[in-house]
Design a protein around this motif. Structure first.
Motif, mmCIF file in Angstrom:
data_model
loop_
_atom_site.group_PDB
_atom_site.id
_atom_site.type_symbol
_atom_site.label_atom_id
_atom_site.label_comp_id
_atom_site.label_asym_id
_atom_site.label_seq_id
_atom_site.Cartn_x
_atom_site.Cartn_y
_atom_site.Cartn_z
ATOM 1 N N PHE A 54 5.620 -0.769 -4.480
ATOM 2 C CA PHE A 54 6.198 0.360 -3.744
ATOM 3 C C PHE A 54 6.982 1.271 -4.679
ATOM 4 O O PHE A 54 6.920 2.500 -4.573
ATOM 5 C CB PHE A 54 7.109 -0.186 -2.642
ATOM 6 N N THR A 55 7.714 0.661 -5.617
ATOM 7 C CA THR A 55 8.513 1.458 -6.555
ATOM 8 C C THR A 55 7.630 2.285 -7.478
ATOM 9 O O THR A 55 8.011 3.389 -7.892
ATOM 10 C CB THR A 55 9.419 0.543 -7.394
ATOM 11 N N GLU A 56 6.430 1.770 -7.803
ATOM 12 C CA GLU A 56 5.521 2.545 -8.641
ATOM 13 C C GLU A 56 5.003 3.766 -7.891
ATOM 14 O O GLU A 56 4.851 4.838 -8.479
ATOM 15 C CB GLU A 56 4.337 1.683 -9.095
ATOM 16 N N GLU A 59 -6.088 3.630 -3.275
ATOM 17 C CA GLU A 59 -5.312 2.389 -3.245
ATOM 18 C C GLU A 59 -3.841 2.626 -2.951
ATOM 19 O O GLU A 59 -3.114 1.705 -2.579
ATOM 20 C CB GLU A 59 -5.469 1.623 -4.576
ATOM 21 N N VAL A 60 -3.358 3.872 -3.095
ATOM 22 C CA VAL A 60 -1.948 4.166 -2.821
ATOM 23 C C VAL A 60 -1.770 5.256 -1.777
ATOM 24 O O VAL A 60 -0.628 5.537 -1.395
ATOM 25 C CB VAL A 60 -1.202 4.582 -4.115
ATOM 26 N N GLY A 72 2.713 7.483 3.997
ATOM 27 C CA GLY A 72 3.728 6.885 4.858
ATOM 28 C C GLY A 72 5.134 7.203 4.410
ATOM 29 O O GLY A 72 6.022 7.483 5.225
ATOM 30 N N ILE A 73 5.363 7.194 3.096
ATOM 31 C CA ILE A 73 6.699 7.517 2.575
ATOM 32 C C ILE A 73 7.080 8.953 2.906
ATOM 33 O O ILE A 73 8.188 9.238 3.394
ATOM 34 C CB ILE A 73 6.733 7.289 1.042
ATOM 35 N N VAL A 74 6.163 9.886 2.629
ATOM 36 C CA VAL A 74 6.457 11.299 2.878
ATOM 37 C C VAL A 74 6.646 11.553 4.376
ATOM 38 O O VAL A 74 7.607 12.220 4.794
ATOM 39 C CB VAL A 74 5.329 12.193 2.314
#
Length: 509
Positions: free
Chosen positions: A326-328, A465-466, A472-474
């Motif tokens: 997640f941090t990446e 893959e991300v 979702g974060i945005v």
């Protein structure tokens, strides 16, 4: 010549027997290998088969750069499984590879599949509003029937919004690991059960818990729809496709409101929540039977032996199937800027969406019905804004779509600042200015929540893959803004007046 120069610069590893060499775009080969200093391959991909493909799809086959080879939307060039032909030789036979793809997927067939998928995704996300919106219609009769205070009804709403916002930081990442379609379908079934159960419970805290579960089940719907739709279109088509799909928000919200209001007069508030939710169950079943992977991906097969040899043979290989932290994802360049921008965009959008009818009725003496109908012009402008922003972005702002969003926001600053003046000039001037504001709000909303995220990930060398996690974060940050706008709007309007309130969104934009 340029294509072969890129191929010559790529790693030279002979492709093992019994696999298909993947054509990748030169952008992918240069960025993911040179910029990161390592090769990331999918669960079925082959190290060394980092082949530079054509810069565009001949015959109209969608080709989108991906960091994960296994998820690449680029067509594939088949290698003879009986001969140990080096992968780079298969790539150099570019014309032959494209002919194979053209024969299997002519342009007409590609466009047909794109249309079917876009329509399916549009209907699927429309149905999400049929488990959210009816609640706003039945609040008053529910309150009267159960004897709840206004504060209790507000807490039920807040429970949904809170879990919806927080869930977007977690649930889409699960979709990246176990499959986006599975998570959307499970979420749809859970939301349907919550809506059906809602009408048969009278305890306030039980209703809060039930609606919180509904919010959590729906939290991944938007970002995972973006993830599933993205591989079907090239970067030149993506903005238009996402702009069309994003209008499902306005269409779904309007359809759910009309249906719930009609049912309320016929069958009462309990069934007015349960019956619309059945649409979500139907679309979940339809989604389960849809093929949401482009078929030009499914024709790609890889030998297990190739992957085993790759993992043992090179310390630089990092399988994408192992997951990305997640941090990446948070360290992806410009992603934080998208998060902050979307936070403020959602504050402005939901402030106008929820408070315009109230403002028109209170400040200008309009009837509640006329104020409600007039506020629909805001949604109509939003539909046109989402479509226009997507088309303009595809034609003139490829790779620079946030710049287009900034231009829309700059113009919106003046439109919001002049809205109070327009309201005093008559109903037609009011409607025209409101439609313009809806147009300018929905454009950046649709762009920043989908297309710009995909561009941001690809330009950093990442891919499918991300994408669910990043979206979702945005969108999670945007949802937090939507939650906060209620308190912020009420505070500013009461303390400083409506003039100050309209200046605040202008400054935030």
């Amino acid at each position: 010549t340029w294509l072969r120069d890129v191929v010559d610069a790529a790693p030279r590893v002979a492709a093992p027997r019994s696999h298909v060499a993947v054509m990748r775009r030169p952008f992918e080969a240069s960025r993911s290998c040179a910029a990161r200093g390592r090769t990331r391959v999918g669960a079925r991909a082959v190290h060394g088969a980092t082949i530079a493909g054509a810069g565009h799809a001949r015959g109209g086959v969608a080709m989108t750069p991906r960091r994960d080879v296994a998820r690449s939307a680029a067509p594939v060039a088949m290698q003879d499984a009986e001969n140990d032909v080096p992968a780079e030789e298969a790539c150099e036979e570019d014309e032959c590879a494209v002919r194979v793809v053209e024969e299997e997927f002519p342009r007409d067939e590609v466009e047909r599949l794109q249309r079917v998928t876009l329509i399916g995704m549009f209907v699927s996300y429309c149905s999400a509003y049929f488990v959210r919106k009816p609640m706003s219609v039945v609040k008053k009769p529910m309150q009267d029937a159960l004897g709840f205070s206004t504060g209790t009804v507000g807490l039920i709403d807040s429970a949904f919004l809170l879990t919806y916002a927080l869930g977007q930081f977690v649930i889409p990442a699960i979709g990246d690991k176990v499959g986006a379609k599975k998570v959307i379908i499970v979420g749809g079934v859970v939301s349907f059960l919550c809506c059906v159960s809602f009408g048969y419970i009278a305890l306030p805290y039980a209703l809060m818990a039930l609606w919180a579960i509904n919010g959590l089940a729906q939290s991944a719907s938007y970002p995972l729809h973006v993830k599933l739709l993205n591989p079907w279109f090239t970067s030149k088509e993506r903005g238009t496709a996402m702009g069309i799909w994003a209008t499902s928000q306005q269409v779904g919200a309007t359809g759910a409101t009309v249906l719930a209001a009609w049912l309320l007069a016929k069958v009462g508030w309990r069934l007015s929540i349960a019956i619309p939710a059945a649409f979500m169950l139907v679309t979940s079943l339809l989604l389960a039977n849809m093929n949401l992977d482009p078929p030009w991906l499914q024709n790609t097969t890889y030998g297990e032996e190739a992957l085993k040899n790759t993992k043992k043979g090179s310390p630089d290989v990092e399988p994408a199937s192992a997951g990305i932290a997640f941090t990446e994802v948070l360290r992806i360049p410009r992603l934080k800027m998208l998060m902050v921008s979307y936070f403020f965009v959602k504050i402005v959008r939901y402030c106008l969406l929820f408070w315009l009818p109230y403002y028109l009725a209170k400040e200008f003496g309009m009837s509640v019905a006329i104020a409600g109908y007039l506020s629909c012009v805001y949604d109509l402008g939003g539909v046109l804004g989402g479509l226009s922003c997507g088309v303009i972005g595809d034609k003139f702002f490829q790779g620079r779509r946030p710049m287009l969003g900034a231009i829309f926001c700059a113009i919106l600053t003046f439109a919001i600042g002049g809205y109070q003046t327009a309201c005093g000039m008559g109903i037609w001037a009011n409607a025209l200015c409101m439609a313009l504001i809806g147009f300018l709000v929905a454009g950046p909303d649709a762009l920043l929540g989908s297309t710009a995220i995909a561009d941001c990930c690809e330009q950093a060398g990442y891919g499918e893959e991300v994408l669910g996690t990043a979206a979702g974060i945005v969108n999670g940050m945007g949802s937090i803004g939507a939650v906060l706008q209620g308190t912020l709007t009420a505070y500013i309007a009461e303390k400083y007046g409506w003039g100050a309130l309209f200046c605040t969104p202008a400054v935030l934009r």
